[in-house]
Write an enzyme that holds these catalytic residues in place. Sequence first.
Site, short mmCIF file in Angstrom:
data_model
loop_
_atom_site.label_atom_id
_atom_site.label_comp_id
_atom_site.label_asym_id
_atom_site.label_seq_id
_atom_site.Cartn_x
_atom_site.Cartn_y
_atom_site.Cartn_z
N GLU A 47 0.82 -1.21 0.00
CA GLU A 47 0.00 0.00 0.00
C GLU A 47 0.86 1.27 0.00
O GLU A 47 0.52 2.25 -0.67
CB GLU A 47 -0.95 0.00 1.21
CG GLU A 47 -2.13 -0.95 1.06
CD GLU A 47 -1.77 -2.40 1.25
OE1 GLU A 47 -2.52 -3.27 0.76
OE2 GLU A 47 -0.72 -2.68 1.86
N HIS A 96 -11.17 -6.19 8.23
CA HIS A 96 -11.91 -5.93 7.00
C HIS A 96 -13.21 -5.16 7.29
O HIS A 96 -14.15 -5.22 6.49
CB HIS A 96 -12.26 -7.24 6.29
CG HIS A 96 -11.07 -8.04 5.88
ND1 HIS A 96 -10.40 -8.86 6.74
CD2 HIS A 96 -10.42 -8.13 4.69
CE1 HIS A 96 -9.39 -9.44 6.11
NE2 HIS A 96 -9.38 -9.01 4.86
#
Length: 325
Positions: free
Chosen positions: A60, A130
Site C-alpha cells: 500500500e 476488514h
Amino acid sequence: MAKMNLLQAINNALITAMEENEKVMVFGEDVGHFGGVFRATSNLQQKFGRDRCFNTPLTEQGIIGFANGLASQGSVPVAEIQFGDYIFPAFDQIVNETAKWRYRSGGQFSCGTLTIRTPYGGGIAGGHYHSQSPEAYFAHTPGLKIVIPRNPYQAKGLLLASIRDDNPVLFMEPKRLYRASTGEVPEEDYTLPLGKAEITKSGTDITLLAWGAQMEVIDKATELAQKEGIDAEVIDLRSILPWDAETVCESVVKTGRLLISHEAPLTGGFASEIAATVQDKCFLNLESPIARVCGLDTPYPLAHEKEYMPDHLKVFEAIKRTVHY
C-alpha cells in the site's frame, strides 16, 4: 437512466472518466483482469489496456507513493486500496506527501489529481481487519478531501467530481452496500458537489446526521420515530472534509436537537468534531445535549458484530432520549 448497484455505478464512473480523459489511469491490488476483490474495476483493462488499468505489488505504501509521483507529473491516477483497513501502511505517504506536496513545494508541484478509492465499514462479517471506518484519522489532515457516497447515484456523481477536483481525494465506499440494492443512475456524465451535505428529509423535532451506509440505519430509525410522533430532519453529510457546517447548523437552529451516527468508535470519531462545532455555533438554540450513536471503543469484533454496530434500534432509543430530555 439505468438500474445500477453501487459497484456498477463506480465502474461506470471510472469508464466515464477514462473515456473523457486519457490521463486517467486505475491501479491497485488485483484490479486488472480480475477486476478487484469486489469487481469494481471489471473490464477496465480489457477496454483501456494494461497501460491504464493494471495490478500493483501488494504494498500500500508503494501504491500511494507511485500515485503521488504520477499525480505530481500530470497524470490523473485513481489508486485502489483493497480494504480501508489496509490503508495504514500508506498513512505516511497520504498524510505527509499527498496532502502536503502543494504546500511544501510552494505551489510548484501538486498531488491534486490523485483519487484514492477504498471500501470501508462493517456489516459483512469481515472481522477486525476488514470492517474498520478510518475516516477520522484522515480528517485531521489539511490538504485532503474525504468523500463518502450512500447510494449508486451519489457514487457516480461524487466519484467523477473527486477525480476532476484539483485536490487529492480519499473516496470511501461503504462495502456492505455494494450489491445491497439498485437505484436509478444517469448513463450520461454528471457530477455532484463536494463539501455539500444533502437534506434527504425535512423535519422539525430533531436533526439526524450520518454518512455512507449509516444513512440506511438512520432512515429506519426515522420511520420508528415517526410512529411515535417525532418528526426528524435527516442529513447525509457526504463529505467529511470539508464538511458542510452551514447546512447542519441551519437545521439544528430549526429543530433544536442533533443526533450524529457513524460506525467508527465513539472516542475521537468525526461526530466529536461536528458536535463541538454545532455547540459553538448553535448553543442558544439547543434544547438537549447533542447525541452520538457510534461503534464501540473496541477492536471491531467478528462474533459480536451486531452488538458493535450502531443499528436503527440504538438510534431510535437515542432519538427518544434526546427529544424527551
